[in-house]
Design an enzyme around this catalytic site. Structure first.
Site, PDB file in Angstrom:
ATOM      1  N   SER A   1       0.811  -1.230   0.000  1.00  0.00           N
ATOM      2  CA  SER A   1       0.000   0.000   0.000  1.00  0.00           C
ATOM      3  C   SER A   1       0.836   1.268   0.000  1.00  0.00           C
ATOM      4  O   SER A   1       1.659   1.477   0.887  1.00  0.00           O
ATOM      5  CB  SER A   1      -0.890   0.060   1.248  1.00  0.00           C
ATOM      6  OG  SER A   1      -1.775  -0.990   1.276  1.00  0.00           O
TER       7      SER A   1
ATOM      8  N   HIS B   1      -3.228   0.710  -4.348  1.00  0.00           N
ATOM      9  CA  HIS B   1      -2.609  -0.410  -5.044  1.00  0.00           C
ATOM     10  C   HIS B   1      -2.802  -0.235  -6.543  1.00  0.00           C
ATOM     11  O   HIS B   1      -3.937  -0.212  -7.025  1.00  0.00           O
ATOM     12  CB  HIS B   1      -3.220  -1.732  -4.592  1.00  0.00           C
ATOM     13  CG  HIS B   1      -2.729  -2.165  -3.256  1.00  0.00           C
ATOM     14  ND1 HIS B   1      -3.166  -1.583  -2.105  1.00  0.00           N
ATOM     15  CD2 HIS B   1      -1.819  -3.101  -2.891  1.00  0.00           C
ATOM     16  CE1 HIS B   1      -2.552  -2.150  -1.084  1.00  0.00           C
ATOM     17  NE2 HIS B   1      -1.734  -3.078  -1.518  1.00  0.00           N
TER      18      HIS B   1
ATOM     19  N   HIS C   1      -5.802  -8.978  -1.791  1.00  0.00           N
ATOM     20  CA  HIS C   1      -5.886  -9.291  -0.360  1.00  0.00           C
ATOM     21  C   HIS C   1      -7.071 -10.215  -0.077  1.00  0.00           C
ATOM     22  O   HIS C   1      -8.081 -10.157  -0.782  1.00  0.00           O
ATOM     23  CB  HIS C   1      -6.095  -8.009   0.459  1.00  0.00           C
ATOM     24  CG  HIS C   1      -5.008  -6.998   0.312  1.00  0.00           C
ATOM     25  ND1 HIS C   1      -4.976  -6.098  -0.726  1.00  0.00           N
ATOM     26  CD2 HIS C   1      -3.900  -6.749   1.074  1.00  0.00           C
ATOM     27  CE1 HIS C   1      -3.897  -5.325  -0.597  1.00  0.00           C
ATOM     28  NE2 HIS C   1      -3.229  -5.701   0.470  1.00  0.00           N
TER      29      HIS C   1
ATOM     30  N   TYR D   1      -9.066  -9.778   2.342  1.00  0.00           N
ATOM     31  CA  TYR D   1     -10.209  -8.932   2.756  1.00  0.00           C
ATOM     32  C   TYR D   1     -11.005  -8.392   1.576  1.00  0.00           C
ATOM     33  O   TYR D   1     -12.137  -7.935   1.734  1.00  0.00           O
ATOM     34  CB  TYR D   1      -9.759  -7.796   3.683  1.00  0.00           C
ATOM     35  CG  TYR D   1      -8.867  -6.738   3.063  1.00  0.00           C
ATOM     36  CD1 TYR D   1      -9.344  -5.833   2.111  1.00  0.00           C
ATOM     37  CD2 TYR D   1      -7.531  -6.639   3.448  1.00  0.00           C
ATOM     38  CE1 TYR D   1      -8.518  -4.877   1.545  1.00  0.00           C
ATOM     39  CE2 TYR D   1      -6.694  -5.679   2.899  1.00  0.00           C
ATOM     40  CZ  TYR D   1      -7.199  -4.800   1.940  1.00  0.00           C
ATOM     41  OH  TYR D   1      -6.376  -3.862   1.386  1.00  0.00           O
ATOM     42  N   GLU D   2     -10.436  -8.458   0.382  1.00  0.00           N
ATOM     43  CA  GLU D   2     -11.179  -8.033  -0.805  1.00  0.00           C
ATOM     44  C   GLU D   2     -12.165  -9.115  -1.246  1.00  0.00           C
ATOM     45  O   GLU D   2     -12.958  -8.902  -2.159  1.00  0.00           O
ATOM     46  CB  GLU D   2     -10.207  -7.729  -1.955  1.00  0.00           C
ATOM     47  CG  GLU D   2      -9.326  -6.514  -1.687  1.00  0.00           C
ATOM     48  CD  GLU D   2      -8.272  -6.336  -2.765  1.00  0.00           C
ATOM     49  OE1 GLU D   2      -8.568  -5.668  -3.770  1.00  0.00           O
ATOM     50  OE2 GLU D   2      -7.149  -6.862  -2.597  1.00  0.00           O
TER      51      GLU D   2
ATOM     52  N   ALA E   1       2.582  -2.352   4.179  1.00  0.00           N
ATOM     53  CA  ALA E   1       2.303  -1.320   5.168  1.00  0.00           C
ATOM     54  C   ALA E   1       1.850  -2.053   6.424  1.00  0.00           C
ATOM     55  O   ALA E   1       1.128  -3.050   6.341  1.00  0.00           O
ATOM     56  CB  ALA E   1       1.199  -0.404   4.666  1.00  0.00           C
TER      57      ALA E   1
ATOM     58  N   MET F   1      -2.273  -6.858   6.909  1.00  0.00           N
ATOM     59  CA  MET F   1      -3.353  -7.686   6.336  1.00  0.00           C
ATOM     60  C   MET F   1      -2.912  -8.419   5.070  1.00  0.00           C
ATOM     61  O   MET F   1      -3.736  -8.712   4.199  1.00  0.00           O
ATOM     62  CB  MET F   1      -4.565  -6.801   6.012  1.00  0.00           C
ATOM     63  CG  MET F   1      -5.085  -6.010   7.199  1.00  0.00           C
ATOM     64  SD  MET F   1      -6.392  -4.878   6.701  1.00  0.00           S
ATOM     65  CE  MET F   1      -6.553  -3.855   8.177  1.00  0.00           C
ATOM     66  N   SER F   2      -1.621  -8.680   4.953  1.00  0.00           N
ATOM     67  CA  SER F   2      -1.155  -9.336   3.720  1.00  0.00           C
ATOM     68  C   SER F   2       0.024 -10.258   4.024  1.00  0.00           C
ATOM     69  O   SER F   2       0.221 -10.688   5.159  1.00  0.00           O
ATOM     70  CB  SER F   2      -0.729  -8.268   2.701  1.00  0.00           C
ATOM     71  OG  SER F   2       0.405  -7.559   3.157  1.00  0.00           O
TER      72      SER F   2
ATOM     73  N   ASN G   1       1.689   3.509  10.706  1.00  0.00           N
ATOM     74  CA  ASN G   1       0.949   4.067  11.846  1.00  0.00           C
ATOM     75  C   ASN G   1       1.267   3.224  13.079  1.00  0.00           C
ATOM     76  O   ASN G   1       1.690   2.080  12.943  1.00  0.00           O
ATOM     77  CB  ASN G   1      -0.567   3.994  11.567  1.00  0.00           C
ATOM     78  CG  ASN G   1      -1.019   2.566  11.273  1.00  0.00           C
ATOM     79  OD1 ASN G   1      -0.830   2.078  10.147  1.00  0.00           O
ATOM     80  ND2 ASN G   1      -1.558   1.902  12.255  1.00  0.00           N
TER      81      ASN G   1
ATOM     82  N   HIS H   1      -7.094   5.094   6.834  1.00  0.00           N
ATOM     83  CA  HIS H   1      -6.371   4.579   5.674  1.00  0.00           C
ATOM     84  C   HIS H   1      -5.593   5.675   4.957  1.00  0.00           C
ATOM     85  O   HIS H   1      -4.522   5.428   4.418  1.00  0.00           O
ATOM     86  CB  HIS H   1      -7.356   3.889   4.718  1.00  0.00           C
ATOM     87  CG  HIS H   1      -6.692   3.139   3.611  1.00  0.00           C
ATOM     88  ND1 HIS H   1      -5.734   2.168   3.833  1.00  0.00           N
ATOM     89  CD2 HIS H   1      -6.824   3.220   2.267  1.00  0.00           C
ATOM     90  CE1 HIS H   1      -5.317   1.697   2.670  1.00  0.00           C
ATOM     91  NE2 HIS H   1      -5.961   2.320   1.709  1.00  0.00           N
TER      92      HIS H   1
HETATM   93  N1  HPA Z   1      -3.301  -2.839  11.183  1.00  0.00           N
HETATM   94  C1  HPA Z   1      -3.434  -3.697  10.172  1.00  0.00           C
HETATM   95  N2  HPA Z   1      -2.959  -3.471   8.952  1.00  0.00           N
HETATM   96  C2  HPA Z   1      -2.321  -2.319   8.733  1.00  0.00           C
HETATM   97  C3  HPA Z   1      -2.162  -1.365   9.748  1.00  0.00           C
HETATM   98  C4  HPA Z   1      -2.675  -1.632  11.048  1.00  0.00           C
HETATM   99  O1  HPA Z   1      -2.564  -0.837  12.005  1.00  0.00           O
HETATM  100  N3  HPA Z   1      -1.481  -0.324   9.194  1.00  0.00           N
HETATM  101  C5  HPA Z   1      -1.247  -0.636   7.901  1.00  0.00           C
HETATM  102  N4  HPA Z   1      -1.756  -1.846   7.610  1.00  0.00           N
END
Ligand code: HPA
Length: 272
Positions: free
Chosen positions: A25, A56, A78, A80-81, A108, A206-207, A230, A242
């Protein structure tokens, strides 16, 4: 489908990369570093899932970095998609069939370890797969790898040593850490982050886990780098959004590109 994708890609370029890179990301900038490159939108490649996530790009780029041939996936699918594990890992399987033997995955991630800083890089030493699925479920293709593959060095120690050395030479701070892979798409709750810290995770995303399992099963050597976009939920008195994740990704991109440009040729060298 994997064979069709391979045939299509081979028909579009003479390049035969031995190393692959996945950009996460907001981290798509590296593609601009390649010369003699051919860009293939995912939608044009038979069977390739197109990425729907914001940030992406969704294209496969084959090109040269110096005298090395390299395949770059700018954007990934992903779970989640709504993609199945087989779709999320499709690109890795195709790259292996094209002759790629080493993979670099970037992503990320949220920082769980309080020692980490937003905008920092983490060398992934290992992962904890909490996505509730495994891409190897189902009949095993013995020509790819064993039914019960070992995962004790999924992230190559040699590759990590190379990356750490190069980062030190470039004065880029980078610590090692464990990546917890969650399904998403909701970010974690503060209680989940406390749980992840307790079980030994340093970053969360998440990947990556499914892709690394497949790469490892197919005998590829793997390097993983997380960009701490973050601090994870509950660490700072602010919400996660996001946009911030993408913005930090963009800010770190320059450092990541500098690191990857120096690391990739050395990985290719070591893998020969
Ligand atoms: N959690 C999950 N996935 C992420 C995060 C997070 O804080 N930051 C970037 N991808």
């Amino acid at each position: 489908m994997i064979e069709e994708a391979k045939t299509y890609i081979e028909s579009r370029t003479e390049l035969r990369p031995s190393i692959g890179l996945v950009l996460g990301s907001g981290l798509g900038g590296f593609a601009a570093e390649l010369s003699d490159s051919v860009e293939l939108p995912y939608g044009d490649i038979p069977g390739w899932p197109s990425s729907t996530a914001v940030g992406h790009a969704g294209r496969l780029i084959l090109g040269r970095l110096g005298d090395r041939e390299i395949a770059v996936m700018a954007g990934r699918a992903h779970l989640y998609e709504g993609y199945a594990p087989a779709q999320v890992t499709f690109g890795v399987r195709v790259l292996r069939r094209l002759g790629v033997r080493s993979m670099v995955f970037t992503n990320a991630a949220g920082g769980i370890n309080r020692e980490l800083d937003q905008g920092g890089l983490v060398l992934i030493s290992d992962h904890i797969n909490l996505q509730g699925s495994n891409p190897l479920v189902g009949p095993n293709d013995d020509s790819c790898g064993p039914r019960f593959p070992d995962m004790s060095e999924a992230y190559s120690r040699e590759f990590r040593q190379i990356a750490a050395k190069v980062a030190a030479e470039l004065c880029i701070p980078m610590t090692e850490g464990v990546y917890a892979a969650m399904l998403g798409p909701s970010y974690e709750t503060p209680a989940e982050i406390r749980y992840l810290r307790a079980i030994g995770a340093d970053v969360v995303g998440m990947s990556t886990a499914a892709e690394v399992i497949v790469a490892s099963h197919m005998g590829m050597k793997v390097l993983g780098i997380s960009c701490v976009t973050n601090m994870a939920a509950g660490i700072l008195p602010q919400k996660i959004n996001h946009e911030e994740v993408l913005e930090t990704g963009r800010q770190v991109q320059e450092t990541l590109v500098r690191l990857l440009k120096a690391v990739l040729p050395q990985l290719a060298e070591a893998a020969q």
